[in-house]
Design a protein around this motif. Sequence first.
Motif, PDB file in Angstrom:
ATOM      1  N   SER A 228      14.113   8.100 -11.617  1.00 13.39           N
ATOM      2  CA  SER A 228      13.987   6.743 -12.169  1.00 13.39           C
ATOM      3  C   SER A 228      14.651   5.705 -11.275  1.00 13.39           C
ATOM      4  O   SER A 228      14.089   4.618 -11.042  1.00 13.39           O
ATOM      5  N   ASN A 229      15.836   6.006 -10.748  1.00  9.95           N
ATOM      6  CA  ASN A 229      16.544   5.030  -9.925  1.00  9.95           C
ATOM      7  C   ASN A 229      16.216   5.136  -8.431  1.00  9.95           C
ATOM      8  O   ASN A 229      16.811   4.447  -7.604  1.00  9.95           O
ATOM      9  N   GLY A 230      15.267   6.037  -8.102  1.00 10.33           N
ATOM     10  CA  GLY A 230      14.791   6.126  -6.724  1.00 10.33           C
ATOM     11  C   GLY A 230      15.671   6.885  -5.768  1.00 10.33           C
ATOM     12  O   GLY A 230      15.466   6.835  -4.548  1.00 10.33           O
ATOM     13  N   GLU A 231      16.651   7.660  -6.278  1.00 12.54           N
ATOM     14  CA  GLU A 231      17.535   8.411  -5.390  1.00 12.54           C
ATOM     15  C   GLU A 231      16.888   9.688  -4.863  1.00 12.54           C
ATOM     16  O   GLU A 231      17.339  10.231  -3.854  1.00 12.54           O
ATOM     17  N   VAL A 232      15.866  10.169  -5.552  1.00 13.51           N
ATOM     18  CA  VAL A 232      15.081  11.301  -5.048  1.00 13.51           C
ATOM     19  C   VAL A 232      13.611  10.921  -5.094  1.00 13.51           C
ATOM     20  O   VAL A 232      13.191  10.091  -5.905  1.00 13.51           O
ATOM     21  N   MET A 233      12.836  11.517  -4.208  1.00 16.71           N
ATOM     22  CA  MET A 233      11.407  11.233  -4.123  1.00 16.71           C
ATOM     23  C   MET A 233      10.631  12.462  -4.592  1.00 16.71           C
ATOM     24  O   MET A 233      10.854  13.565  -4.119  1.00 16.71           O
ATOM     25  N   VAL A 234       9.722  12.247  -5.544  1.00 16.94           N
ATOM     26  CA  VAL A 234       8.905  13.346  -6.051  1.00 16.94           C
ATOM     27  C   VAL A 234       7.785  13.639  -5.056  1.00 16.94           C
ATOM     28  O   VAL A 234       7.148  12.716  -4.541  1.00 16.94           O
ATOM     29  N   LEU A 235       7.549  14.906  -4.787  1.00 16.93           N
ATOM     30  CA  LEU A 235       6.529  15.313  -3.814  1.00 16.93           C
ATOM     31  C   LEU A 235       5.286  15.850  -4.500  1.00 16.93           C
ATOM     32  O   LEU A 235       5.332  16.257  -5.637  1.00 16.93           O
TER      33      LEU A 235
ATOM     34  N   TRP B  90       1.735   6.359  -7.022  1.00 12.10           N
ATOM     35  CA  TRP B  90       0.661   7.265  -7.416  1.00 12.10           C
ATOM     36  C   TRP B  90       1.128   8.725  -7.360  1.00 12.10           C
ATOM     37  O   TRP B  90       0.892   9.503  -8.305  1.00 12.10           O
ATOM     38  N   ILE B  91       1.797   9.106  -6.275  1.00 14.09           N
ATOM     39  CA  ILE B  91       2.299  10.475  -6.147  1.00 14.09           C
ATOM     40  C   ILE B  91       3.304  10.786  -7.252  1.00 14.09           C
ATOM     41  O   ILE B  91       3.270  11.865  -7.867  1.00 14.09           O
ATOM     42  N   LYS B  92       4.182   9.846  -7.515  1.00 13.85           N
ATOM     43  CA  LYS B  92       5.190  10.056  -8.562  1.00 13.85           C
ATOM     44  C   LYS B  92       4.532  10.218  -9.930  1.00 13.85           C
ATOM     45  O   LYS B  92       4.889  11.107 -10.710  1.00 13.85           O
ATOM     46  N   GLU B  93       3.554   9.363 -10.219  1.00 15.30           N
ATOM     47  CA  GLU B  93       2.868   9.428 -11.517  1.00 15.30           C
ATOM     48  C   GLU B  93       2.135  10.756 -11.678  1.00 15.30           C
ATOM     49  O   GLU B  93       2.104  11.336 -12.770  1.00 15.30           O
ATOM     50  N   LYS B  94       1.529  11.255 -10.585  1.00 14.78           N
ATOM     51  CA  LYS B  94       0.814  12.527 -10.636  1.00 14.78           C
ATOM     52  C   LYS B  94       1.760  13.707 -10.805  1.00 14.78           C
ATOM     53  O   LYS B  94       1.391  14.726 -11.402  1.00 14.78           O
TER      54      LYS B  94
ATOM     55  N   ILE C  32       0.838  -1.198   0.000  1.00 16.99           N
ATOM     56  CA  ILE C  32       0.000   0.000   0.000  1.00 16.99           C
ATOM     57  C   ILE C  32       0.878   1.255   0.000  1.00 16.99           C
ATOM     58  O   ILE C  32       0.586   2.237  -0.691  1.00 16.99           O
ATOM     59  N   GLN C  33       1.968   1.228   0.752  1.00 17.81           N
ATOM     60  CA  GLN C  33       2.877   2.376   0.762  1.00 17.81           C
ATOM     61  C   GLN C  33       3.550   2.540  -0.594  1.00 17.81           C
ATOM     62  O   GLN C  33       3.715   3.664  -1.088  1.00 17.81           O
ATOM     63  N   ARG C  34       3.928   1.417  -1.224  1.00 21.70           N
ATOM     64  CA  ARG C  34       4.528   1.500  -2.566  1.00 21.70           C
ATOM     65  C   ARG C  34       3.540   2.076  -3.567  1.00 21.70           C
ATOM     66  O   ARG C  34       3.914   2.874  -4.437  1.00 21.70           O
ATOM     67  N   LEU C  35       2.283   1.660  -3.462  1.00 21.91           N
ATOM     68  CA  LEU C  35       1.265   2.196  -4.366  1.00 21.91           C
ATOM     69  C   LEU C  35       1.085   3.690  -4.150  1.00 21.91           C
ATOM     70  O   LEU C  35       0.965   4.456  -5.120  1.00 21.91           O
ATOM     71  N   THR C  36       1.090   4.119  -2.883  1.00 18.51           N
ATOM     72  CA  THR C  36       0.964   5.547  -2.585  1.00 18.51           C
ATOM     73  C   THR C  36       2.116   6.326  -3.203  1.00 18.51           C
ATOM     74  O   THR C  36       1.912   7.373  -3.841  1.00 18.51           O
ATOM     75  N   ASP C  37       3.337   5.833  -3.042  1.00 14.50           N
ATOM     76  CA  ASP C  37       4.509   6.498  -3.617  1.00 14.50           C
ATOM     77  C   ASP C  37       4.442   6.513  -5.142  1.00 14.50           C
ATOM     78  O   ASP C  37       4.777   7.521  -5.785  1.00 14.50           O
TER      79      ASP C  37
END
Length: 224
Positions: free
Chosen positions: A217-224, A36-40, A29-34
Motif C-alpha cells: 500500500s505504501n509502495g515500499e515493495v513492488m508486486v511482480l 495494472w501489474i499490482k491490480e492483477k 504510462i509507466q505508472r499505469l503499467t505498475d
Amino acid sequence: MNFNDILKDFETEAKGPKLESDKHRADDIQRLTDTWIKEKSVPELLPYAGELLDRLLVGVRKQIEFIEMNSIELQQDEREIKLLLVIVENELDRVQFLIRSYVRVRLSKIDKFAIYLRSEDEELSKLSSNETVYMEKHLELLMDLYNSQFLASMPEGLQALDEVAAGISMVEKPEYERPVFVKCKRDNHVLIDDDEIELTRNGIYVMRYSAIRDLVSNGEVMVL
C-alpha cells in the motif's frame, strides 16, 4: 530504446508534422503499467487510479486526433509522415491495451466480491462512480436471476446471500492469505506468526499477501 525514445528522436529529425509532446506522458504510462501489474497480482481490489487514467485518456484523444488529421496527407507526402504515424499508432495501441486490461481486472474483482464491497465503506471508497453504478446494476440483475431460478422457491430463512452459518460466511472475500511475489525497494522486515523476516533491497520473495499488505500500500515493495 522504447517508443517514447523513438518518437522523440524522430520528431527532432523529421520535417513533417509534430505531435504535441507531454513530458509526463512516459512517466504516466509507466505508472499505469505498475498499477495494472499490482491490480492483477494482489487478491483485493485496490483504490481506483482515477487521476492517472484521466490524464492518459486525454493523451489518447490527442493521439487519435493527430493520426486522423495527418492520415489524409499520406498520399501527398508519404515518406515524411508514414513512419511517425506508425510509431504513434503503436504507442496508442499499447496504452489502450493497458487501460482496457486494467479496467477488466477491476470489473472481474467487482463481480466476484460485489456483496462484500458494498457492505464495507472502506472497500466501497475504492470504486469510481462508474464502477459503483456497474456493481449495483450487476448485483441487481444477479439477484433477479437467482430469485427467478431458485431462491424464491426456498424457505425465507434460506434466501439470504450474506448469511453466516456455523461461523462460515456465504459472502466471498479476497484471499488475503494467498501468496504473492514481491520485490523490495529497500531493506525492510515483516512479522509472520511472531517471526520477524528480514527483507533486503532488490530481493524477491514469495509470501502471504496479508504479511506485506501495508508495504504494498505504501509502495515500499513492488508486486511482480
